[in-house]
Design an enzyme around this catalytic site. Sequence first.
Site, short mmCIF file in Angstrom:
data_model
loop_
_atom_site.label_atom_id
_atom_site.label_comp_id
_atom_site.label_asym_id
_atom_site.label_seq_id
_atom_site.Cartn_x
_atom_site.Cartn_y
_atom_site.Cartn_z
N THR A 1 53.49 92.54 32.77
CA THR A 1 54.17 91.63 31.84
C THR A 1 53.90 90.17 32.21
OG1 THR A 1 55.92 93.24 31.44
CG2 THR A 1 56.40 90.95 30.89
N GLN A 57 55.85 94.87 25.84
CA GLN A 57 55.97 93.52 26.40
C GLN A 57 54.69 92.71 26.17
OE1 GLN A 57 56.53 96.37 27.83
NE2 GLN A 57 58.10 96.31 29.41
N ASP A 80 59.73 90.17 24.64
CA ASP A 80 59.48 89.27 25.79
C ASP A 80 58.66 88.04 25.41
OD1 ASP A 80 60.74 91.32 27.06
OD2 ASP A 80 59.10 91.86 28.39
N ASP A 129 64.68 91.21 23.92
CA ASP A 129 64.67 90.34 25.09
C ASP A 129 63.68 89.19 24.92
OD1 ASP A 129 64.68 93.36 27.05
OD2 ASP A 129 66.38 92.29 26.26
N ARG A 142 71.70 91.12 27.10
CA ARG A 142 72.03 92.24 27.99
C ARG A 142 71.57 91.87 29.40
NH1 ARG A 142 67.73 97.09 27.12
NH2 ARG A 142 65.81 95.87 26.93
N TRP A 159 69.58 91.94 32.49
CA TRP A 159 68.34 92.45 33.07
C TRP A 159 68.51 92.69 34.57
CZ3 TRP A 159 63.59 88.95 34.26
CH2 TRP A 159 62.55 89.73 34.76
#
Length: 732
Positions: A327, A357, A380, A401, A469, A471
């Site tokens: 990532t 990602q 991401d 995210d 949320r 991580w």
Amino acid sequence: MSYGYDDEDAKRKKRYVIISISSVLLISMVVAVTIGVSVNKSDNAGDEEITTSVKAIKDVCAPTDYKETCEDTLRKDAKDTSDPLELVKTAFNATMKQISDVAKKSQTMIELQKDPRAKMALDQCKELMDYAIGELSKSFEELGKFEFHKVDEALVKLRIWLSATISHEQTCLDGFQGTQGNAGETIKKALKTAVQLTHNGLAMVTEMSNYLGQMQIPEMNSRRLLSQEFPSWMDARARRLLNAPMSEVKPDIVVAQDGSGQYKTINEALNFVPKKKNTTFVVHIKEGIYKEYVQVNRSMTHLVFIGDGPDKTVISGSKSYKDGITTYKTATVAIVGDHFIAKNIAFENTAGAIKHQAVAIRVLADESIFYNCKFDGYQDTLYAHSHRQFYRDCTISGTIDFLFGDAAAVFQNCTLLVRKPLLNQACPITAHGRKDPRESTGFVLQGCTIVGEPDYLAVKEQSKTYLGRPWKEYSRTIIMNTFIPDFVPPEGWQPWLGEFGLNTLFYSEVQNTGPGAAITKRVTWPGIKKLSDEEILKFTPAQYIQGDAWIPGKGVPYILGLFSGNGSTNSTVTGSSLSSNTTESSDSPSTVVTPSTSPPAGHLGSPSDTPSSVVSPSTSLPAGQLGAPPATPSMVVSPSTSPPAGHLGSPSDTPSSLVSPSTSPPAGHLGSPSDTPSSVVTPSASPSTSPSASPSVSPSAFPSASPSASPSASPSVSPSASPSASPQSSIG
């Protein structure tokens, strides 16, 4: 000079304590970034005479989480000396040699690997440890010119450095998610002591900060107000350039695909950027889609990128985790050099939701600023990795995210644009990755607007949007004066995986507006905070990221304090001609402003004007500002229900274009969920990944030194669309 104490001996003792702790702290930092440091215990420890040095070390190690590691490591080379400076010199020299040896061993490991992803992960670790050593060198120099009345400023820098080091270590380990062979386990064991020592160092500096705060020494606790000054690193020429219209700007280098500049690609231009200079260097990137991967290296400090508009100047890439890339390495653009500024540019990753990602930009630069920029992607999108960052009038789009990392970052008057995820995926917006409760990191969304693209609005009932949320265990996110639409469900936040982080995270909502802003039915996890007025002030740009020292003077609209009520403020707006003559609300900061059905007109600035942009400025910025947003967006996506008037920036008037998030987990996370909403996907190595195993330390306890206790490397598991289902890790 008097520091407020009559007793000269007391003053001398306090000064000695500060110097001693700082010195030993530095030793810890030096050793912490060393991979494979060995802790040798003396065979005759029971007969060892307790020397002055040993006593000092015991005192310094008292507040740490890993006391045995702390004491054994510091005693190894200290011998009988109790001179703090000698301790620093000895540890520094020994560590430099150790790091050199480890670098050679790491290279050997890379050459022996057969798994391409493992090779990439090792290379990633080598890069990140190098960054940590660079931070150490700056810290060592800072301590060498130690001044008692500036010790508080030095402590702020040390906390930033240590927080970044924790991020570097964790990102190194995260890179091994999904690799074959034993390289990951080997590095994890080698880093175990380093991880413990880094947490210990942060504990020391935090204890010292708390102690100094209680002392109430005027000379130390007073800070200059720099709102009317330019940062020390911003030279006069750069200030003129940043405040001038593009037609009057004379940059150092022009990049143009049509041949009208010195270079046709950004990477060609970067070869001619001065290294390690304290003067600003401006690169004008003309209109065009630049399909190249760009890295602003650590030596390229004080660099400015100016585009022709986020709808015109676009840097585009398509690397993804699904293609076998970590990532961290999927980023289209990576910014490492400190004091970086970008305005009027779009950064994108076009891999799509199906590729999991895929990062558009990764930012590690301290004191970096992004103004009127656009960050487009899916899972991401924006990796705010570490250090202090400020985003103003930007648009960030994605699915899962899409704002993640472990930076101390403030997003002021930005638009969070939710895109359509894969089937049955939910769309958590933020995934902050704080590993230690003492880290000075977290995300602050101030005066922002959450909206959705039309394609997303069509599936919002199946794919809900969540504010965020956790991580990592101590994830921290504060959302204030922000418009929250109806597609954010009443519970507001989404778990990562089971109970992970729910007791230790730090989430708070302050005076938000919109149909989704009511907090009466929010989740009631122990980590959900209701902040007092005084506590809220700590998360404003001036205090949280020391913004007054480096943001003013750039031509960027900047509110240094709180907004009053639903977006008004009695604080100074620096760097722009925007007025703040709004009345102060009587609402308590922890109170939610009754949501209005339409976004407030008159937000303080607007996102870019690209088709995916969402907000158009109700108030025009004066000509010559640092990338004033274009007045007319070519396409506006606005919330289905308008936010209350007075927000820091307002979406367009078209309610139908506002997309609300659905309940499905975001597409593209490492380990995307199955089609069944309730199914859970094992987290991958990406940033928002769910924990690979239950944390070895209870969430309420301090982080364990063992890297395996933390969630997967990046949010790699896509959250399930069903709120009742455990979210899958998706940052990876």
